[in-house]
Design a protein around this motif. Sequence first.
Motif: not given
Ligand code: PMP
Length: 304
Positions: A58-60, A156-158, A161-163, A190-195, A217-220, A254-256
């Motif tokens: 759904r998020r995609l 958006a998980k685009a 954004n990951y730059l 805000s948040e971590g680089a990917g968390e 985040g879905i884990t959040r 986060g998922t990872a």
């Molecule tokens: N913030 C960022 C910037 C992320 O890349 C992620 C990983 N997708 C998350 C938060 C955590 O999201 P999720 O729990 O949905 O993986």
Amino acid sequence: MGSYPEKIWFNGGIVPWQDANIHVMSHVVHYGSSVFEGIRSYETPSGVCIFRLTDHLRRLYASAKIYEMQIDVEPDILRRACFEVLEANGLRGGYLRPVAWRGLGGFGLSAQTPIEVAVAAWNMGPYLGPGVLEQGIDACVSSWQRMAPNTIPTGAKAGGNYLSGQLIAREARRLGFGEGIALASTGLLSEGAGENLFLVFDGVLHTTPVSAALLNGITRDSIISLARANGIAVVERDLPREYLYLADEIFMCGTAAEITPIRSVDGRAVGSGRPGPLTARIQQLFFGLFDGSTPDPAGWLEYR
Ligand code: PMP
């Protein structure tokens, strides 16, 4: 990733890894025009599940909608593709990466290119390194801020954004930290680089709100539900930077990253400097989903 998995689902079917290629003039290569998901699969007593697959898909599609990308592949097909790619690689769990991007056909920012789609899967241990789920990591506040809300939408998980995420994560690693934490353009956390981020004060979980330039985040979301269902209070609130130095416990999720404790920020110990009891309890509730010790009333564990 170690060695590459053998197969990828690419624009409609399973192909060998080396055949899943795109043209160098594809829009995405130049402009970062992709949307993607990271999803984990776990082996459970009932078989191999994909965690919250429906919510991730759904998020995609939501990310694609924000960027006016029409993904012609139906969600049901992508859902099946996720299970197929696990099976094709003989994986009983691991990490899934559905991705959709602007392909070849027209150049220029507003070009109506074809939208291509792939799903890859591979084995993935703890994202922030071996042993971190138990030991925690040392984090720092990044010199890079997150995007202001009226610039690039963090909801958006685009790909583009990951730059921002790369600047934050690479700076942190270069300085010897396990991960970087960003402030929003407001100067607040805000948040971590990917968390996403949780702080504990007096037994209550505090997490930054979706208005703080973060990915919802879905884990959040899973942690908020699990905590509340188990009598642990959660508040979503703006938090100033110095609260990172005052919290009893902090973890990233986060998922990872799953649930990674933070044992210090900017050289200051978090609490005792070791992962704390509420972090351990949240880890137990979360990982308990996959051995059956935590109930799954919402049907987050999805099976083929
Ligand atoms: N913030 C960022 C910037 C992320 O890349 C992620 C990983 N997708 C998350 C938060 C955590 O999201 P999720 O729990 O949905 O993986």
